[in-house]
Write an enzyme that holds these catalytic residues in place. Structure first.
Site, short mmCIF file in Angstrom:
data_model
loop_
_atom_site.label_atom_id
_atom_site.label_comp_id
_atom_site.label_asym_id
_atom_site.label_seq_id
_atom_site.Cartn_x
_atom_site.Cartn_y
_atom_site.Cartn_z
N TYR A 271 4.77 2.64 6.83
CA TYR A 271 4.46 3.79 7.00
C TYR A 271 5.60 5.21 6.37
O TYR A 271 6.53 4.42 5.98
CB TYR A 271 4.34 4.29 8.32
CG TYR A 271 3.25 3.83 9.20
CD1 TYR A 271 2.28 4.62 9.31
CD2 TYR A 271 2.84 2.50 9.20
CE1 TYR A 271 0.95 4.16 10.21
CE2 TYR A 271 2.02 1.66 9.85
CZ TYR A 271 0.81 2.61 10.18
OH TYR A 271 -0.41 2.34 10.64
N HIS B 169 -8.34 5.09 9.61
CA HIS B 169 -7.93 3.77 9.49
C HIS B 169 -9.24 2.51 9.51
O HIS B 169 -10.18 3.05 10.19
CB HIS B 169 -7.11 3.58 10.87
CG HIS B 169 -5.65 3.35 10.72
ND1 HIS B 169 -4.90 4.36 10.07
CD2 HIS B 169 -4.98 2.16 10.90
CE1 HIS B 169 -3.43 3.75 10.12
NE2 HIS B 169 -3.59 2.43 10.58
N GLU C 276 1.29 3.81 4.00
CA GLU C 276 0.44 4.51 4.71
C GLU C 276 1.14 5.76 4.89
O GLU C 276 2.06 5.81 5.84
CB GLU C 276 0.11 3.94 5.97
CG GLU C 276 -0.42 2.39 5.89
CD GLU C 276 -0.90 1.78 7.33
OE1 GLU C 276 -1.58 2.38 8.18
OE2 GLU C 276 -0.30 0.78 7.50
N HIS D 277 -7.59 -1.17 4.33
CA HIS D 277 -7.00 -1.47 5.55
C HIS D 277 -7.72 -1.95 6.74
O HIS D 277 -7.64 -1.53 7.88
CB HIS D 277 -6.30 -0.16 5.82
CG HIS D 277 -5.05 -0.31 6.74
ND1 HIS D 277 -4.25 -1.26 6.63
CD2 HIS D 277 -4.49 0.48 7.90
CE1 HIS D 277 -3.14 -1.04 7.61
NE2 HIS D 277 -3.35 0.06 8.15
N SER E 121 -7.03 7.90 13.20
CA SER E 121 -7.87 6.82 13.79
C SER E 121 -9.50 6.95 13.73
O SER E 121 -9.83 8.10 13.93
CB SER E 121 -7.55 6.63 15.29
OG SER E 121 -8.46 5.85 16.03
#
Length: 757
Positions: free
Chosen positions: A562, A226, A519, A117, A330
């Site tokens: 997602y 991520h 995801e 990713h 994140s």
């Protein structure tokens, strides 16, 4: 009773063979191959930012393959890609190539192809319209290099299969990810949240390969964060934090594991031209002064491979950092702030005075995204080394796998009823909500969209209706998502979004890998993992026990955006708005994975299910080809445009730059080669490569003076590492130019020499 010597030797051989099969129950193999795509002109995949066009290389991308096989039985393949995600058309074509090579040995059932990713790799290699709009359609060069790299990595792993063992270990990494949608997470039931200490998963699970004779040969791990340490304005190809971690760990191992566990302390080949550098700096300068920049000259195409610091075809150790349920995680761990005021962003909508464009997450190296990438990569690297060194739990038991294709646009799902009992509902054709267009704090969207929008607005509905107006059944199915793009029902010029998705289980002893094509958010991943683990244990307590390890391999085999929980879907932040198939998507996954688990336990063969389309022949590309490369009158390709200053001395931490007249990098991807090399002077006046464009310390930057210019230049930046050895160095550029008649010619040029002290 006497036993003859030949008979004794035969019995001893049988005992040793039996012992070998007992101790080393598996065959293991690893492979790695370059998948770095076009470093110019191609839009990057991930942020959907049409202005983010590749213009160089931070470090190279690779496909890394791992095979575990029973000597006379099942086998599984896990391939980790330094790419944004897997692609259905890539998977289809890789499997076709494997079938041509190996027959039915490697199929969709036992091969998993997973993306890390990164948002800093070339796009255009997926087949559905939604994912290739910003890349101006399909990019054949991006597609080909990925397919070929995956195939070659698997071939290497297959050919390196030897008796060995696999070990597993896990531990918590606390400071490499934060929840970027905490208001969505808080909508999950309080009782469920109370079972977990953190609002993101902190556990890393690592598998270590040990060859019975050669020792450790590789490792791969799963950890959720991520690939967005590099921002939406970055234009250099990069594996982001996970690619960096893999590079750090492979270099650490290849250099004998003798150095401190830091990306800053990985040595290179040692110069031997002067024995005491501290007393001979003037002599070094004199030596350097005799080596002026060279004129550009033609080179043999195979030469660039020979100049690589790392010989990819002979890698001894392969390390992969795989993606898991990273949906709401994140790496920008300092929090989210408004770029105009410096104040924290709005909690519920991630806006600043109502505008999403101003709200950005800050990485630990803020404001330097390269430093943030290094820090988050190094954290994962250090954790992996610790787990690697302490891995003692051996994976033992059966190798198994199950796979199915499912039509997620119309799947019957059994859910509990509010008053008791159950009812059957359906998933929906794919659609994206208004909150999708707002982007995330890792990469905000544009216009007046915002996360958490469950209403939409009249203007954007009118714009949407130009493409397609969703029908009342679709609107009702997707509620409370206000539909911005009805992608699942958009079929012109071909499918905009996937309907048929693969799900897969791989088993290696007590390790179970759940391959998912998207995801999963933190809580969605937890629910899936816990459901399948509990189901397996209850189905066969003897075969599956509490020491079983269940991991989610995200973005695997294809991509469908997602998967949020039912409660997170209700909030309609980015992750919920990007959950394509409606509010019951997660429940559908859990239901269908239980069917795979049942088949795994009972040794059943499930129907293949509906086949995903092969849309390769329908692909459209609007990316202009390279027409011709040129240089100013009297200048050759490879000539130095801006040289290193004469008699220069650099210390560790300082940056050295050199700029060359170049050709477009699309002419030659330099696969398993390099556009940029730092060389050091050896005894006898020979130059040896010590750093290349696969090194974190070196950047290759390419540019044109104007958008339609046929002239271009390459700037190579080398930040002298702390581990660099004192000596004489120079910078060399390799490239390829295209003539007006279409022929490609390779060239090279070098800077003047300089001294590192």
């Amino acid at each position: 009773m006497a036993v003859s010597l030949p008979l004794f030797q035969f019995i001893l051989f049988l005992l040793l063979l039996l012992l070998s099969r007992t101790v080393y129950a598996y065959l293991i193999g690893v492979g790695s191959y370059d998948i770095t795509g076009p470093a110019a002109d191609v839009n990057m995949m991930g942020y959907a930012n049409s202005d983010q066009i590749a213009s160089g290389i931070h470090f190279r991308l690779r496909a890394r393959a791992f095979i575990v096989a029973e000597p006379q039985g099942n086998r599984v393949v896990f391939v980790n890609l330094d790419a944004c995600m897997a692609s259905q058309i890539v998977t289809i074509k890789v499997l076709e190539r494997l079938k041509a090579r190996y027959g039915e040995l490697y199929t969709e059932k036992n091969v998993a192809i997973s993306g890390i990713h990164t948002h800093a790799g070339p796009g255009g290699y997926l087949q559905y319209v939604t994912y290739i709009v910003t890349s101006l359609g399909f990019v054949r060069q991006s597609f080909d290099v990925v397919v070929n790299g995956i195939e070659q990595s698997i071939v290497q792993a297959h050919e390196s299969l030897r008796p060995g063992s696999a070990f597993v270990n896990k531990g918590d990494l606390l400071d490499a990810g934060v929840n970027r949608s905490p208001s969505s997470y808080l909508n999950n039931p309080a009782a469920e949240r109370s079972k977990y200490k953190y609002d993101v998963d902190k556990e890393m699970t690592l598998v270590k390969f040990v060859d019975s004779q050669l020792g450790p040969t590789g490792s791969f791990n799963w950890f959720a964060t991520h690939g967005t340490s590099m921002s939406r304005t970055n234009s250099l190809i990069s594996g982001d934090n996970k690619g960096a971690a893999a590079r750090f760990m492979e270099d650490w191992f290849e250099n004998g594991q003798k150095n401190s566990v830091s990306s800053r302390n990985i040595p290179r080949r040692v110069s031997t031209i002067v024995s005491d550098f501290s007393r001979n700096q003037s002599r070094l300068l004199d030596i350097a002064a005799t080596y002026k920049s060279s004129r550009g000259h033609s080179v043999d195409k195979s030469l660039d491979v020979k100049t690589r610091v790392r010989n990819g075809s002979k890698r001894k150790f392969v390390s992969a950092f795989c993606q898991s349920n990273c949906g709401d995680v994140s790496p920008n761990t300092l929090g989210t702030f408004c770029i105009d005021t410096g104040l924290p962003c709005d909690f519920n909508h991630s806006t600043c005075n109502g505008q999403n464009e101003l709200c950005y997450g800050r990485g630990p190296g803020y404001p330097d995204e390269f430093e943030s990438t290094r820090i988050i990569g190094e954290k994962q690297f250090k954790m992996a080394v610790e787990l690697f060194n302490k891995a003692t739990e051996k994976l033992q038991g059966k190798i198994g796998y199950q796979h199915a294709y499912l039509d997620f646009s119309n799947l019957d799902v059994t859910v509990p009823k509010a008053g008791g009992g159950s009812e059957t509902v359906k998933t929906c054709p794919a659609a994206m909500g208004f909150g999708f267009a707002a982007g995330t704090t890792d990469g905000p969207g544009a216009f007046d969209f915002k996360q958490g929008d469950d209403q939409g607005n009249v203007f954007w509905r009118l714009v949407r209706n130009v493409l397609r107006t969703p029908g009342p059944e679709q609107v009702q199915c997707q509620k409370p998502k206000p539909i911005l793009l009805d992608t699942g029902e958009m079929k012109e010029p071909y499918d905009w979004a996937p309907s048929i998705l693969p799900i897969q289980i791989l088993r290696i002893g007590q390790l179970v890998i759940l391959s998912v094509p998207g995801e999963f958010t933190t809580m969605a991943g937890r629910r899936l993992r816990d459901a399948i683990k509990s189901f397996l244990i209850s189905s066969d307590p003897k075969e599956f026990s509490n020491n079983m390890h269940v991991v989610i391999a995200g973005l695997t085999n294809t991509y469908s955006q997602y998967i949020a929980t039912f409660e997170e879907y209700e909030v309609q932040r980015y992750e919920g708005a990007s959950t394509l198939y409606g509010r019951h998507t997660l429940t559908a996954y859990i239901q269908e994975f239980k069917k795979l688990a049942t088949a795994l336990v009972n040794g059943l063969t499930l129907p293949r299910g509906p086949q995903p389309p092969d849309l390769l022949d329908k692909q459209i590309s609007l990316l202009s080809p390279v027409v011709v490369d040129s240089t100013p009158l009297g200048v050759k390709f490879g000539d130095v445009k801006a040289d290193v200053p004469p008699k220069s001395t650099f210390r560790r931490g300082q940056q050295v730059n050199a700029t060359f007249w170049s050709g477009c990098p699309r002419n030659d991807l330099m696969t398993e080669g390099s556009f940029a090399v730092v060389e050091t002077l050896r005894e006898g006046g020979k130059w040896a490569p010590v750093y290349d464009d696969d090194d974190f310390s070196l950047k290759f930057k390419w540019s044109r003076p104007a958008k339609l210019s046929s002239e271009s230049q390459a700037t190579i930046e080398w930040r002298v590492p702390e581990s660099a050895v004192a000596g004489v160095y120079r910078i060399r550029h390799y490239g390829a130019s295209k003539s007006l008649f279409g022929s490609i010619s390779s060239f090279s040029g070098s800077s003047s020499a300089f001294v590192v002290v």
